[in-house]
Design a protein around this motif. Structure first.
Motif, PDB file in Angstrom:
ATOM      1  N   ASP A 187       0.840  -1.193   0.000  1.00 22.84           N
ATOM      2  CA  ASP A 187       0.000   0.000   0.000  1.00 22.84           C
ATOM      3  C   ASP A 187       0.876   1.245   0.000  1.00 22.84           C
ATOM      4  N   ILE A 188       0.557   2.195  -0.866  1.00 16.67           N
ATOM      5  CA  ILE A 188       1.290   3.443  -0.974  1.00 16.67           C
ATOM      6  C   ILE A 188       0.324   4.600  -0.796  1.00 16.67           C
ATOM      7  N   LYS A 189       0.703   5.585  -0.002  1.00 16.20           N
ATOM      8  CA  LYS A 189      -0.059   6.823   0.144  1.00 16.20           C
ATOM      9  C   LYS A 189       0.890   7.981  -0.095  1.00 16.20           C
TER      10      LYS A 189
ATOM     11  N   GLU B 156      -2.294   0.500  -4.530  1.00 13.02           N
ATOM     12  CA  GLU B 156      -1.519  -0.701  -4.229  1.00 13.02           C
ATOM     13  C   GLU B 156      -0.597  -0.992  -5.402  1.00 13.02           C
ATOM     14  N   THR B 157       0.606  -1.439  -5.095  1.00 10.11           N
ATOM     15  CA  THR B 157       1.581  -1.740  -6.133  1.00 10.11           C
ATOM     16  C   THR B 157       2.298  -3.046  -5.815  1.00 10.11           C
ATOM     17  N   LYS B 158       2.862  -3.643  -6.850  1.00  9.99           N
ATOM     18  CA  LYS B 158       3.635  -4.873  -6.665  1.00  9.99           C
ATOM     19  C   LYS B 158       5.099  -4.578  -6.377  1.00  9.99           C
ATOM     20  N   GLN B 159       5.491  -3.307  -6.441  1.00  3.91           N
ATOM     21  CA  GLN B 159       6.871  -2.934  -6.141  1.00  3.91           C
ATOM     22  C   GLN B 159       7.143  -3.114  -4.652  1.00  3.91           C
TER      23      GLN B 159
ATOM     24  N   LEU C 219       4.955   6.455 -10.510  1.00  6.07           N
ATOM     25  CA  LEU C 219       4.806   5.138  -9.901  1.00  6.07           C
ATOM     26  C   LEU C 219       3.629   4.436 -10.560  1.00  6.07           C
ATOM     27  N   GLN C 220       3.644   3.107 -10.566  1.00  4.20           N
ATOM     28  CA  GLN C 220       2.601   2.337 -11.219  1.00  4.20           C
ATOM     29  C   GLN C 220       1.900   1.444 -10.205  1.00  4.20           C
ATOM     30  N   ASP C 221       0.569   1.339 -10.332  1.00  8.66           N
ATOM     31  CA  ASP C 221      -0.175   0.484  -9.411  1.00  8.66           C
ATOM     32  C   ASP C 221      -0.358  -0.916  -9.986  1.00  8.66           C
ATOM     33  N   ASP C 222      -1.085  -1.760  -9.241  1.00  9.61           N
ATOM     34  CA  ASP C 222      -1.313  -3.151  -9.642  1.00  9.61           C
ATOM     35  C   ASP C 222      -2.092  -3.276 -10.943  1.00  9.61           C
TER      36      ASP C 222
ATOM     37  N   VAL D 153       4.701   4.192   2.944  1.00 10.18           N
ATOM     38  CA  VAL D 153       4.810   2.852   2.380  1.00 10.18           C
ATOM     39  C   VAL D 153       4.237   1.888   3.407  1.00 10.18           C
ATOM     40  N   GLY D 154       3.203   1.144   3.001  1.00 11.53           N
ATOM     41  CA  GLY D 154       2.532   0.218   3.908  1.00 11.53           C
ATOM     42  C   GLY D 154       3.267  -1.090   4.036  1.00 11.53           C
TER      43      GLY D 154
END
Length: 74
Positions: free
Chosen positions: A2-4, A17-20, A42-45, A62-63
């Protein structure tokens, strides 16, 4: 993951949410800040790209890397 992303002078934040990994996100933000870049991408899922001007970054949260639990937890 999870990214905020907090944006200055804006009451809302960008959340996705991202896979990074956490290290990849931290490195991307650090590189953009140290290189005095104009933006960070940045790129999400789902394949969406978020492009934010570096001068507008208030914070990047960063979650956890754990997946969310489904169902009831006692």
């Amino acid at each position: 993951m999870d990214i905020k992303i907090g944006i200055t002078n804006s009451p809302r934040e960008i959340a996705f949410e991202t896979k990074q990994t956490a290290a990849e996100i931290e490195q991307a933000v650090a590189d953009a800040l140290s290189a005095k870049a104009t933006h960070i991408a940045l790129q999400d899922d789902k394949g969406r790209r978020f492009i934010v001007p570096v001068t507008s970054l208030a914070y990047v949260e960063v979650g956890s890397e754990e997946s969310r639990r489904i169902g009831f937890v006692a």
